[in-house]
Motif scaffolding. Structure first.
Motif, PDB file in Angstrom:
ATOM      1  N   ALA A 170      -3.749   7.552  -3.294  1.00 55.92           N
ATOM      2  CA  ALA A 170      -3.471   6.343  -2.512  1.00 55.92           C
ATOM      3  C   ALA A 170      -3.870   5.134  -3.337  1.00 55.92           C
ATOM      4  O   ALA A 170      -4.704   5.226  -4.234  1.00 55.92           O
ATOM      5  N   GLY A 171      -3.266   4.014  -3.008  1.00 49.63           N
ATOM      6  CA  GLY A 171      -3.579   2.781  -3.713  1.00 49.63           C
ATOM      7  C   GLY A 171      -2.573   1.714  -3.371  1.00 49.63           C
ATOM      8  O   GLY A 171      -2.055   1.663  -2.258  1.00 49.63           O
ATOM      9  N   TYR A 201      -7.609   1.005  -5.186  1.00 51.53           N
ATOM     10  CA  TYR A 201      -8.420   2.039  -4.561  1.00 51.53           C
ATOM     11  C   TYR A 201      -8.291   1.913  -3.048  1.00 51.53           C
ATOM     12  O   TYR A 201      -8.347   0.809  -2.517  1.00 51.53           O
ATOM     13  N   SER A 202      -8.097   3.030  -2.366  1.00 48.29           N
ATOM     14  CA  SER A 202      -8.061   3.023  -0.909  1.00 48.29           C
ATOM     15  C   SER A 202      -9.471   3.271  -0.379  1.00 48.29           C
ATOM     16  O   SER A 202      -9.995   4.379  -0.508  1.00 48.29           O
ATOM     17  N   THR A 203     -10.060   2.239   0.194  1.00 44.88           N
ATOM     18  CA  THR A 203     -11.406   2.414   0.748  1.00 44.88           C
ATOM     19  C   THR A 203     -11.378   3.256   2.016  1.00 44.88           C
ATOM     20  O   THR A 203     -12.308   4.012   2.277  1.00 44.88           O
ATOM     21  N   SER A 204     -10.296   3.155   2.805  1.00 45.60           N
ATOM     22  CA  SER A 204     -10.248   3.902   4.067  1.00 45.60           C
ATOM     23  C   SER A 204     -10.034   5.399   3.844  1.00 45.60           C
ATOM     24  O   SER A 204     -10.388   6.209   4.695  1.00 45.60           O
ATOM     25  N   VAL A 225       0.460   5.851   0.210  1.00 45.31           N
ATOM     26  CA  VAL A 225      -0.336   7.064   0.326  1.00 45.31           C
ATOM     27  C   VAL A 225       0.572   8.238  -0.017  1.00 45.31           C
ATOM     28  O   VAL A 225       1.725   8.285   0.418  1.00 45.31           O
ATOM     29  N   LYS A 240       0.836  -1.198   0.000  1.00 46.95           N
ATOM     30  CA  LYS A 240       0.000   0.000   0.000  1.00 46.95           C
ATOM     31  C   LYS A 240       0.868   1.243   0.000  1.00 46.95           C
ATOM     32  O   LYS A 240       1.991   1.229   0.497  1.00 46.95           O
ATOM     33  N   THR A 253      -3.655  -0.025   7.431  1.00 49.22           N
ATOM     34  CA  THR A 253      -4.578   0.556   6.456  1.00 49.22           C
ATOM     35  C   THR A 253      -3.976   1.837   5.885  1.00 49.22           C
ATOM     36  O   THR A 253      -3.075   2.438   6.472  1.00 49.22           O
ATOM     37  N   HIS A 254      -4.501   2.264   4.758  1.00 45.12           N
ATOM     38  CA  HIS A 254      -4.065   3.527   4.176  1.00 45.12           C
ATOM     39  C   HIS A 254      -4.307   4.664   5.178  1.00 45.12           C
ATOM     40  O   HIS A 254      -3.460   5.545   5.338  1.00 45.12           O
ATOM     41  N   THR A 277      -7.657   7.229  -5.061  1.00 43.74           N
ATOM     42  CA  THR A 277      -7.093   6.381  -6.115  1.00 43.74           C
ATOM     43  C   THR A 277      -5.682   6.850  -6.461  1.00 43.74           C
ATOM     44  O   THR A 277      -5.280   7.951  -6.090  1.00 43.74           O
TER      45      THR A 277
END
Length: 88
Positions: free
Chosen positions: A41-42, A57-60, A4, A2, A23-24, A64
């Motif tokens: 982020a991704g 894709y960063s859901t948190s 960011v 990951k 997590t991001h 993108t």
């Protein structure tokens, strides 16, 4: 892996954070608390040599990848390798 990309609210240099087991949002939190904003982020993977691909894709963070992220991460990677004390 990951990643960011964050930038100070007043503009300036974009900082990249990379991580595996978080997590991001957790990676971004310390800089967000200091007024930075998420630029992108991704996920990133090495395609070999100095070639990288960003995707996903960063859901948190609801973010993108940016079109330049792979190029910047590649440049950071090569800069770190040049600082290595022994040839890699």
């Amino acid at each position: 892996m990951k990643y960011v990309a964050l930038q100070p609210a007043a503009g300036g240099t974009i900082e990249y954070r990379l991580g595996l087991l978080t997590t991001h949002a957790d990676m971004a939190a310390p800089l967000l608390e200091r007024g930075y904003r998420v630029v992108s982020a991704g996920f990133v993977r090495c395609l070999g040599g100095d070639r990288f691909e960003t995707f996903g894709y960063s859901t948190s963070l609801n973010a993108t990848p940016h079109a330049d992220d792979a190029r910047v991460i590649s440049a950071l990677h090569m800069a770190v390798l040049k600082m290595a004390p022994v040839p890699i």
